[in-house]
Design a protein around this motif. Structure first.
Motif, PDB file in Angstrom:
ATOM      1  N   GLU A 121       0.986  -1.197   0.020  1.00 12.25           N
ATOM      2  CA  GLU A 121      -0.146  -0.030   0.028  1.00 12.25           C
ATOM      3  C   GLU A 121       0.925   1.159  -0.169  1.00 12.25           C
ATOM      4  O   GLU A 121       0.337   2.300  -0.673  1.00 12.25           O
ATOM      5  CB  GLU A 121      -0.994   0.001   1.037  1.00 12.25           C
ATOM      6  CG  GLU A 121      -1.714  -0.976   1.028  1.00 12.25           C
ATOM      7  CD  GLU A 121      -2.957  -1.190   2.378  1.00 12.25           C
ATOM      8  OE1 GLU A 121      -2.594  -0.531   3.474  1.00 12.25           O
ATOM      9  OE2 GLU A 121      -3.815  -1.890   2.419  1.00 12.25           O
ATOM     10  N   ALA A 122       1.800   1.105   0.716  1.00 14.43           N
ATOM     11  CA  ALA A 122       3.036   2.397   0.816  1.00 14.43           C
ATOM     12  C   ALA A 122       3.578   2.487  -0.701  1.00 14.43           C
ATOM     13  O   ALA A 122       3.631   3.711  -0.935  1.00 14.43           O
ATOM     14  CB  ALA A 122       4.076   2.305   1.915  1.00 14.43           C
ATOM     15  N   LEU A 123       3.780   1.451  -1.139  1.00  8.48           N
ATOM     16  CA  LEU A 123       4.439   1.574  -2.886  1.00  8.48           C
ATOM     17  C   LEU A 123       3.410   2.310  -3.651  1.00  8.48           C
ATOM     18  O   LEU A 123       3.721   2.950  -4.403  1.00  8.48           O
ATOM     19  CB  LEU A 123       4.842   0.378  -3.231  1.00  8.48           C
ATOM     20  CG  LEU A 123       6.319  -0.217  -2.362  1.00  8.48           C
ATOM     21  CD1 LEU A 123       6.329  -1.738  -2.933  1.00  8.48           C
ATOM     22  CD2 LEU A 123       7.448   0.747  -2.667  1.00  8.48           C
ATOM     23  N   VAL A 124       2.131   1.685  -3.484  1.00  9.81           N
ATOM     24  CA  VAL A 124       1.079   2.290  -4.532  1.00  9.81           C
ATOM     25  C   VAL A 124       0.827   3.772  -4.054  1.00  9.81           C
ATOM     26  O   VAL A 124       0.853   4.624  -4.977  1.00  9.81           O
ATOM     27  CB  VAL A 124      -0.011   1.486  -4.168  1.00  9.81           C
ATOM     28  CG1 VAL A 124      -1.448   1.954  -4.852  1.00  9.81           C
ATOM     29  CG2 VAL A 124      -0.031   0.104  -4.621  1.00  9.81           C
ATOM     30  N   ARG A 125       0.858   4.060  -2.951  1.00  6.59           N
ATOM     31  CA  ARG A 125       0.429   5.444  -2.383  1.00  6.59           C
ATOM     32  C   ARG A 125       1.645   6.235  -2.820  1.00  6.59           C
ATOM     33  O   ARG A 125       1.459   7.416  -3.552  1.00  6.59           O
ATOM     34  CB  ARG A 125       0.267   5.629  -0.859  1.00  6.59           C
ATOM     35  CG  ARG A 125      -1.219   5.146  -0.414  1.00  6.59           C
ATOM     36  CD  ARG A 125      -1.415   5.700   0.802  1.00  6.59           C
ATOM     37  NE  ARG A 125      -0.465   5.030   1.891  1.00  6.59           N
ATOM     38  CZ  ARG A 125      -0.657   3.965   2.542  1.00  6.59           C
ATOM     39  NH1 ARG A 125      -1.806   3.253   2.484  1.00  6.59           N
ATOM     40  NH2 ARG A 125       0.307   3.160   3.343  1.00  6.59           N
ATOM     41  N   ALA A 126       2.929   5.846  -2.561  1.00  8.07           N
ATOM     42  CA  ALA A 126       3.982   6.735  -3.154  1.00  8.07           C
ATOM     43  C   ALA A 126       4.348   6.876  -4.518  1.00  8.07           C
ATOM     44  O   ALA A 126       4.638   7.837  -5.009  1.00  8.07           O
ATOM     45  CB  ALA A 126       5.170   6.102  -2.097  1.00  8.07           C
ATOM     46  N   LEU A 127       4.462   5.545  -5.096  1.00  8.56           N
ATOM     47  CA  LEU A 127       5.067   5.626  -6.225  1.00  8.56           C
ATOM     48  C   LEU A 127       3.939   5.675  -7.517  1.00  8.56           C
ATOM     49  O   LEU A 127       4.024   6.232  -8.607  1.00  8.56           O
ATOM     50  CB  LEU A 127       5.787   4.162  -6.717  1.00  8.56           C
ATOM     51  CG  LEU A 127       6.766   4.026  -5.803  1.00  8.56           C
ATOM     52  CD1 LEU A 127       7.479   2.534  -6.144  1.00  8.56           C
ATOM     53  CD2 LEU A 127       7.939   4.910  -6.024  1.00  8.56           C
ATOM     54  N   LEU A 131       4.054   7.695 -11.036  1.00  7.88           N
ATOM     55  CA  LEU A 131       4.151   7.165 -12.280  1.00  7.88           C
ATOM     56  C   LEU A 131       2.890   7.634 -12.970  1.00  7.88           C
ATOM     57  O   LEU A 131       3.095   7.740 -14.301  1.00  7.88           O
ATOM     58  CB  LEU A 131       4.140   5.660 -11.875  1.00  7.88           C
ATOM     59  CG  LEU A 131       5.281   4.975 -11.303  1.00  7.88           C
ATOM     60  CD1 LEU A 131       5.137   3.542 -10.929  1.00  7.88           C
ATOM     61  CD2 LEU A 131       6.876   5.351 -12.176  1.00  7.88           C
ATOM     62  N   SER A 132       1.837   7.864 -12.620  1.00  9.99           N
ATOM     63  CA  SER A 132       0.694   8.230 -13.357  1.00  9.99           C
ATOM     64  C   SER A 132       1.041   9.620 -13.675  1.00  9.99           C
ATOM     65  O   SER A 132       0.668   9.952 -14.729  1.00  9.99           O
ATOM     66  CB  SER A 132      -0.472   8.347 -12.438  1.00  9.99           C
ATOM     67  OG  SER A 132      -0.730   6.988 -11.980  1.00  9.99           O
ATOM     68  N   ALA A 215      -7.839   1.645  -7.966  1.00 10.84           N
ATOM     69  CA  ALA A 215      -7.787   0.478  -8.286  1.00 10.84           C
ATOM     70  C   ALA A 215      -6.879  -0.579  -7.849  1.00 10.84           C
ATOM     71  O   ALA A 215      -6.927  -1.568  -7.473  1.00 10.84           O
ATOM     72  CB  ALA A 215      -8.031   0.221  -9.898  1.00 10.84           C
ATOM     73  N   ALA A 216      -5.500   0.083  -8.047  1.00  9.33           N
ATOM     74  CA  ALA A 216      -4.447  -0.627  -7.737  1.00  9.33           C
ATOM     75  C   ALA A 216      -4.523  -0.971  -6.178  1.00  9.33           C
ATOM     76  O   ALA A 216      -4.105  -1.968  -5.509  1.00  9.33           O
ATOM     77  CB  ALA A 216      -3.228   0.029  -7.905  1.00  9.33           C
ATOM     78  N   MET A 217      -4.988   0.127  -5.249  1.00 10.92           N
ATOM     79  CA  MET A 217      -5.042  -0.108  -3.766  1.00 10.92           C
ATOM     80  C   MET A 217      -6.153  -0.962  -3.596  1.00 10.92           C
ATOM     81  O   MET A 217      -5.917  -1.736  -2.633  1.00 10.92           O
ATOM     82  CB  MET A 217      -5.258   1.424  -3.379  1.00 10.92           C
ATOM     83  CG  MET A 217      -4.070   2.314  -3.603  1.00 10.92           C
ATOM     84  SD  MET A 217      -2.775   2.235  -2.414  1.00 10.92           S
ATOM     85  CE  MET A 217      -3.443   2.451  -0.777  1.00 10.92           C
ATOM     86  N   HIS A 218      -7.189  -0.828  -4.217  1.00  9.32           N
ATOM     87  CA  HIS A 218      -8.387  -1.903  -3.987  1.00  9.32           C
ATOM     88  C   HIS A 218      -7.826  -3.427  -4.488  1.00  9.32           C
ATOM     89  O   HIS A 218      -8.153  -4.258  -3.632  1.00  9.32           O
ATOM     90  CB  HIS A 218      -9.591  -1.638  -4.874  1.00  9.32           C
ATOM     91  CG  HIS A 218     -10.437  -2.606  -4.599  1.00  9.32           C
ATOM     92  ND1 HIS A 218     -11.484  -2.496  -3.506  1.00  9.32           N
ATOM     93  CD2 HIS A 218     -10.914  -3.461  -5.357  1.00  9.32           C
ATOM     94  CE1 HIS A 218     -12.348  -3.472  -3.709  1.00  9.32           C
ATOM     95  NE2 HIS A 218     -12.075  -3.963  -5.097  1.00  9.32           N
ATOM     96  N   ALA A 219      -7.055  -3.405  -5.358  1.00  7.56           N
ATOM     97  CA  ALA A 219      -6.674  -4.910  -5.932  1.00  7.56           C
ATOM     98  C   ALA A 219      -5.646  -5.499  -4.713  1.00  7.56           C
ATOM     99  O   ALA A 219      -5.803  -6.507  -4.229  1.00  7.56           O
ATOM    100  CB  ALA A 219      -5.941  -4.672  -7.133  1.00  7.56           C
ATOM    101  N   VAL A 220      -4.970  -4.426  -4.127  1.00  8.96           N
ATOM    102  CA  VAL A 220      -3.848  -5.079  -2.996  1.00  8.96           C
ATOM    103  C   VAL A 220      -4.865  -5.500  -1.736  1.00  8.96           C
ATOM    104  O   VAL A 220      -4.416  -6.528  -1.088  1.00  8.96           O
ATOM    105  CB  VAL A 220      -2.919  -3.894  -2.664  1.00  8.96           C
ATOM    106  CG1 VAL A 220      -2.093  -4.106  -1.228  1.00  8.96           C
ATOM    107  CG2 VAL A 220      -1.890  -3.440  -3.911  1.00  8.96           C
TER     108      VAL A 220
END
Length: 234
Positions: A121-127, A131-132, A215-220
């Motif tokens: 979750e930290a990677l998704v929130r930070a990266l 990247l987007s 969506a990435a956060m939800h998938a995690v």
């Protein structure tokens, strides 16, 4: 007084048969006297004692044999019971150790999963946002290319209009030039850093990379929730 013996008398004596005496068998073998009542009683008592001793010896021998057999069976049964009890103790100890190991492993897996979830979750929130943002220009270029393809059959179609945050316009312009595309860029501060909008004629393409991050956060979250449920219910 001397008796004169003549020849004749001698002969007479010689011719006379010898006088013998027949002896009966009773004179040579005397029958034993009949036993007294005391002797008969003593003999009967001795024979009874011997018979009793023989019977007792036979009973003792039979008892010893049966005792040995019963003792062997009892010993074998006791040994079997001891073995079963010892095996149960060993199996119980093994099951207990396995249960402890499984519990420790489950705890370790849960802790590792929790740590991995926090890291993911930290990677998704930070990266993901970074990247987007870097990928927003590429997404706008792809939308403009699709709009051009849609307007190929329309002569004199207006240019594709692209609205995006002001700080994203330089990157979008560079991406369009690299792709050989042209579009009318307009700053729109109502859009987030992950949003842009391409419009042409009667078409519109709203680009929202923030939804991709969500969506990435939800998938995690779904992945780790499913993993936790699997561990909880086997």
């Amino acid at each position: 007084m001397n008796r004169a013996m003549n020849w004749e008398s001698f002969e007479d004596d010689e011719d006379a048969p010898p006088q013998t005496r027949s002896a009966s068998i009773e004179e040579f073998v005397r029958p034993a006297p009949p036993p007294s009542a005391e002797e008969i009683a003593a003999r009967a008592e001795e024979e009874a004692r011997r018979a009793e001793e023989e019977a007792l010896a036979e009973m003792l021998a039979r008892a010893r044999g049966e005792g040995k057999a019963e003792g062997f069976e009892a010993g074998a049964a006791q040994a079997e019971q001891n073995f079963i009890a010892e095996r149960r103790l060993i199996l119980s100890d093994i099951r207990e150790r396995l249960a402890d190991a499984a519990l420790l492993r489950e705890r370790a897996d849960a802790e590792a999963a929790a740590s991995l979830r926090e890291l993911s979750e930290a990677l998704v929130r930070a990266l993901a946002p970074a990247l987007s943002r870097s990928g927003l220009a590429a997404e706008v270029a792809a939308a403009v290319a699709a709009a051009h393809d849609d307007q190929l059959s329309s002569r004199g179609a207006p240019k594709v209009a692209v609205a995006a945050p002001a700080d994203q316009l330089p990157a979008i312009r560079a991406a369009l030039d690299e792709a050989g595309l042209d579009a009318e860029l307009t700053a729109d501060d109502s859009l987030t850093a992950l949003e842009a909008r391409a419009s042409w004629g009667d078409g519109i393409d709203a680009i929202d990379l923030g939804r991709c991050v969500d969506a990435a956060m939800h998938a995690v979250a779904v992945h780790f929730a499913t993993d936790e449920e699997t561990r909880a219910h086997g």
